[in-house]
Scaffold this motif. Structure first.
Motif, PDB file in Angstrom:
ATOM      1  N   GLY A 263       0.850  -0.900  -0.153  1.00  0.00           N
ATOM      2  CA  GLY A 263       0.073  -0.074  -0.104  1.00  0.00           C
ATOM      3  C   GLY A 263       0.799   1.246   0.008  1.00  0.00           C
ATOM      4  O   GLY A 263       1.903   1.200  -0.568  1.00  0.00           O
ATOM      5  N   SER A 264       0.158   2.388   0.507  1.00  0.00           N
ATOM      6  CA  SER A 264       0.994   3.649   0.593  1.00  0.00           C
ATOM      7  C   SER A 264       1.960   3.989   1.781  1.00  0.00           C
ATOM      8  O   SER A 264       2.669   4.913   1.568  1.00  0.00           O
ATOM      9  N   LYS A 265       1.880   3.214   2.445  1.00  0.00           N
ATOM     10  CA  LYS A 265       2.846   3.291   3.718  1.00  0.00           C
ATOM     11  C   LYS A 265       4.190   3.107   3.534  1.00  0.00           C
ATOM     12  O   LYS A 265       4.196   2.006   2.934  1.00  0.00           O
ATOM     13  N   SER A 266       4.972   3.762   4.099  1.00  0.00           N
ATOM     14  CA  SER A 266       6.427   3.474   3.728  1.00  0.00           C
ATOM     15  C   SER A 266       6.896   2.357   4.933  1.00  0.00           C
ATOM     16  O   SER A 266       5.944   2.056   5.561  1.00  0.00           O
ATOM     17  N   PHE A 267       7.783   1.939   4.473  1.00  0.00           N
ATOM     18  CA  PHE A 267       8.622   0.697   5.410  1.00  0.00           C
ATOM     19  C   PHE A 267       8.733   1.121   6.747  1.00  0.00           C
ATOM     20  O   PHE A 267       8.542   0.567   7.700  1.00  0.00           O
ATOM     21  N   ALA A 268       9.345   2.596   6.896  1.00  0.00           N
ATOM     22  CA  ALA A 268       9.690   3.082   8.131  1.00  0.00           C
ATOM     23  C   ALA A 268       8.173   3.044   9.055  1.00  0.00           C
ATOM     24  O   ALA A 268       8.164   2.760  10.367  1.00  0.00           O
ATOM     25  N   TRP A 269       7.315   3.686   8.347  1.00  0.00           N
ATOM     26  CA  TRP A 269       5.814   3.688   8.900  1.00  0.00           C
ATOM     27  C   TRP A 269       5.424   2.317   9.378  1.00  0.00           C
ATOM     28  O   TRP A 269       4.901   2.377  10.459  1.00  0.00           O
ATOM     29  N   ARG A 270       5.651   1.390   8.369  1.00  0.00           N
ATOM     30  CA  ARG A 270       5.202   0.079   8.871  1.00  0.00           C
ATOM     31  C   ARG A 270       5.862  -0.309  10.188  1.00  0.00           C
ATOM     32  O   ARG A 270       5.482  -1.311  10.793  1.00  0.00           O
ATOM     33  N   MET A 271       7.199  -0.239  10.056  1.00  0.00           N
ATOM     34  CA  MET A 271       8.140  -0.865  11.048  1.00  0.00           C
ATOM     35  C   MET A 271       7.805   0.115  12.484  1.00  0.00           C
ATOM     36  O   MET A 271       7.576  -0.945  13.248  1.00  0.00           O
ATOM     37  N   ASP A 272       7.329   1.144  12.531  1.00  0.00           N
ATOM     38  CA  ASP A 272       6.655   1.832  13.677  1.00  0.00           C
ATOM     39  C   ASP A 272       5.679   1.364  14.233  1.00  0.00           C
ATOM     40  O   ASP A 272       5.426   0.847  15.299  1.00  0.00           O
ATOM     41  N   GLU A 273       4.502   1.036  13.423  1.00  0.00           N
ATOM     42  CA  GLU A 273       3.405   0.143  13.780  1.00  0.00           C
ATOM     43  C   GLU A 273       3.609  -1.342  14.050  1.00  0.00           C
ATOM     44  O   GLU A 273       3.081  -1.426  15.185  1.00  0.00           O
ATOM     45  N   GLU A 274       4.730  -1.920  13.564  1.00  0.00           N
ATOM     46  CA  GLU A 274       4.912  -3.206  14.021  1.00  0.00           C
ATOM     47  C   GLU A 274       5.516  -3.276  15.388  1.00  0.00           C
ATOM     48  O   GLU A 274       4.869  -4.120  16.447  1.00  0.00           O
ATOM     49  N   SER A 275       6.370  -2.246  15.738  1.00  0.00           N
ATOM     50  CA  SER A 275       7.082  -2.214  17.021  1.00  0.00           C
ATOM     51  C   SER A 275       5.952  -1.768  18.115  1.00  0.00           C
ATOM     52  O   SER A 275       6.190  -2.240  19.265  1.00  0.00           O
ATOM     53  N   GLU A 276       5.054  -0.888  17.486  1.00  0.00           N
ATOM     54  CA  GLU A 276       3.997  -0.563  18.569  1.00  0.00           C
ATOM     55  C   GLU A 276       2.983  -1.904  18.985  1.00  0.00           C
ATOM     56  O   GLU A 276       2.918  -1.877  20.297  1.00  0.00           O
ATOM     57  N   GLN A 277       2.624  -2.514  18.079  1.00  0.00           N
ATOM     58  CA  GLN A 277       1.876  -3.593  17.912  1.00  0.00           C
ATOM     59  C   GLN A 277       2.677  -4.749  18.806  1.00  0.00           C
ATOM     60  O   GLN A 277       2.049  -5.376  20.080  1.00  0.00           O
ATOM     61  N   GLN A 278       3.903  -4.933  18.800  1.00  0.00           N
ATOM     62  CA  GLN A 278       4.995  -5.892  19.354  1.00  0.00           C
ATOM     63  C   GLN A 278       5.054  -5.355  21.024  1.00  0.00           C
ATOM     64  O   GLN A 278       4.817  -5.867  21.978  1.00  0.00           O
ATOM     65  N   GLY A 279       4.887  -3.930  21.159  1.00  0.00           N
ATOM     66  CA  GLY A 279       5.053  -3.401  22.728  1.00  0.00           C
ATOM     67  C   GLY A 279       3.784  -3.759  23.281  1.00  0.00           C
ATOM     68  O   GLY A 279       3.498  -4.057  24.644  1.00  0.00           O
ATOM     69  N   ARG A 280       2.510  -3.605  22.570  1.00  0.00           N
ATOM     70  CA  ARG A 280       1.099  -3.903  23.163  1.00  0.00           C
ATOM     71  C   ARG A 280       0.987  -5.615  23.480  1.00  0.00           C
ATOM     72  O   ARG A 280       0.708  -5.847  24.525  1.00  0.00           O
TER      73      ARG A 280
END
Length: 197
Positions: free
Chosen positions: A72-89
């Motif tokens: 999609g339109s999200k950058s890899f950095a944005w996706r990595m931030d989301e992934e690390s946020e989900q991992q933290g949760r």
């Protein structure tokens, strides 16, 4: 919508444009319902040297592509931030579940108040978290699924309730005995006071 429009233009061009026809013949060969001037503009655009060069380059680049990008339109950095946020949760939730289960072993038993329900909140009606879509609360916990837990947990809860009630009665008796003793001491004190007077 953009992809759909692009595919439609390509489909129309491939279906109604004949390279052997003249421009006027191609304009007359348009799909019914398409404005004559719009079709002329489109054919002129496709006939430009710049457009043909762009199409050739795009086709060449597309042929080199080995993998389809599906991010999609999200950058890899944005996706990595989301992934690390989900991992933290996830880590937080796992720790909370472990804490609850260490404090109360009975919270490991599948029930409507188990450790998962305590961490994630009340379950939505008609489903049980962690067991898929099929079993309903009434299938797992019995027809009165509003009552907490399954049969084993219900018995344990009743046993603890009876123990607490017995303990409460014992404490009431102790308190009554202490009050009686205090009243007797008070009488003695008054009797001593009156004998001294």
């Amino acid at each position: 919508m953009g992809k759909s429009w692009k595919k439609t233009r390509l489909r129309l061009y491939n279906a109604y444009f004949e390279p052997t026809f003249t421009t006027e013949q191609n304009i007359e060969n348009r799909l019914p319902g398409i404005d004559r001037e719009h079709w002329r503009w489109f054919l002129d655009y496709r006939a430009k040297v710049e457009t043909k060069e762009k199409c050739r380059k795009n086709a060449k680049n597309q042929s080199k592509q080995l993998y389809t990008h599906t991010g999609g339109s999200k950058s890899f950095a944005w996706r990595m931030d989301e992934e690390s946020e989900q991992q933290g949760r996830r880590v937080y939730y796992y720790k909370r579940i472990e804490e609850i289960e260490q404090q109360d072993e009975s919270s490991r038993v599948l029930s409507q108040n188990d450790s998962i329900a305590q961490v994630f909140g009340k379950e939505k009606p008609g489903r049980v978290r962690g067991v898929g879509f099929e079993p309903t609360p009434s299938q797992l916990f019995g027809p009165n699924s509003h009552a907490p837990g399954n049969g084993v947990q219900l018995k344990e809860t009743k046993r603890k309730l009876l123990e607490l009630q017995a303990e409460l009665e014992g404490e009431k008796l102790k308190r009554k005995a202490m009050e009686d003793e205090a009243a007797a001491e008070k009488k003695k004190m008054k009797a001593m006071e009156s004998s001294l007077i």
